[in-house]
Design an enzyme around this catalytic site. Structure first.
Site, PDB file in Angstrom:
ATOM      1  CD  GLU A 123      -3.128  -0.864   2.114  1.00 21.76           C
ATOM      2  OE1 GLU A 123      -4.225  -0.449   1.701  1.00 21.76           O
ATOM      3  OE2 GLU A 123      -2.887  -1.104   3.316  1.00 21.76           O
ATOM      4  CG  HIS A 124       4.669   1.361   0.021  1.00 24.05           C
ATOM      5  ND1 HIS A 124       4.664   0.419   1.018  1.00 24.05           N
ATOM      6  CD2 HIS A 124       5.626   0.966  -0.862  1.00 24.05           C
ATOM      7  CE1 HIS A 124       5.575  -0.497   0.767  1.00 24.05           C
ATOM      8  NE2 HIS A 124       6.178  -0.189  -0.379  1.00 24.05           N
ATOM      9  CB  ALA A 125       4.111   4.603  -5.012  1.00 23.48           C
TER      10      ALA A 125
END
Length: 320
Positions: A235-237
């Protein structure tokens, strides 16, 4: 004195004769239908549709263009942002304590913009349902729901994402395994990479080489394992970091999202790798109980390289 009667100003919103709307904070174009009851403290935006036999308590905030279908009660502490859909007989709760032990202040429950809640779903107190998420009919939501996630069951678990995963993208991953191609391009510049494999009577060996199957120089390696099946990771970049993911045992699903399109792949072979470039939002979920995920990274850990908020990511991509 003029004998011409004064013209009556048109109503800003519609209330059915058999409904009771005590609030004056109701936006233009909103319709409140028969046997609905809206208490005085509630705030309802413009263009909403509040259907028959609904009840909206005082400490409730409803945004614009929200639909609340029949048989729904929205209790103190609930916020529905713009463009939310609430299906028939969905149930909100706001007090986790038994009768007689009620909290002095109710838990805040927030449904972010564009989310959809299916018929007969139950939402426990204090959760946040992410933007554009979909709650399946009859689901019991006991914890926060990520943006764009599809959840179902009791307790509700993530089963997919609204912008890809179980359809064309999943089939693409299956086709890749059958064709044994070297590289299959995915959304946002990601790619599935077939690692070299050597097989003989002693077993099988897969390997990767820099500038061949490895698209970057590896500076860090970490291993993810023992993940409960309902948990979600990622749940991130990353702003600049590249990663290569290999599930060397068991399986897990990886969802890729570039702000407009999504893909999902299943990693379930030690000779199948997923290359993730910078600026691609990723989520890992559906871990099998025996899953072991190896991650190779192009740089050392730097917290400032992470983008952990989806809205911030969409703004950086220019897609919000």
């Amino acid at each position: 004195m003029s004998s011409v009667p004064a013209l009556k100003a048109p109503a800003r919103f519609f209330v059915h004769p058999k409904a009771l709307a005590e609030s004056v904070s109701i936006g233009p174009g909103t319709r409140i239908w028969a046997f609905a009851h809206v208490l005085a403290g509630a705030r309802i935006g413009a263009g909403c549709n509040v259907c028959d036999h609904t009840f909206i308590e005082n400490d409730v905030v409803i945004g614009d263009r929200v639909t609340v279908k029949c048989g729904v009660q929205i209790w103190d502490g609930v916020t529905l942002e713009d463009d939310v859909f609430v299906g028939p007989n969905a149930t909100f709760t706001n007090d986790p304590f038994p009768p007689g032990r009620g909290a002095e202040k109710f838990a805040r429950t927030t449904v972010r913009r564009g989310a959809s809640i299916g018929a007969n779903a139950t939402i426990l107190p204090g959760v946040v349902i992410g933007a554009h998420a979909m709650i399946g009919a009859g689901a019991v939501v006991t914890r926060d729901v990520p943006p764009r996630a599809i959840v179902a069951g009791n307790p509700a678990r993530v089963t997919g994402y609204v912008d890809g995963g179980t359809g064309a993208a999943a089939r693409r991953a299956a086709d890749f395994g059958a064709k044994r191609s070297t590289r299959t391009e995915l959304v946002g510049g990601a790619a599935l990479v077939e690692l070299n494999r050597v097989s003989d009577d002693r077993g099988q060996l897969s390997f990767a080489e820099l500038h061949q199957s490895l698209p970057f120089a590896v500076e860090r390696c970490f291993i993810v394992y023992g993940v409960p099946s309902r948990e979600i990771r990622g749940e991130h970049a990353h702003k600049t970091l590249e990663e290569l993911l290999v599930c060397v045992h068991g399986s897990c699903s990886v969802r890729l999202y570039d702000g407009e399109r999504g893909d999902e792949v299943v990693l379930n072979r030690p000779d199948l790798a997923l290359h993730i470039p910078p600026m691609l939002w990723t989520t890992q979920y559906k871990y099998s109980s025996d899953a072991v995920l190896v991650v190779l990274a192009s740089d050392l850990y730097r917290d400032d390289d992470y983008i952990r908020d989806l809205d911030e990511y969409l703004q950086m991509r220019g897609t919000k």
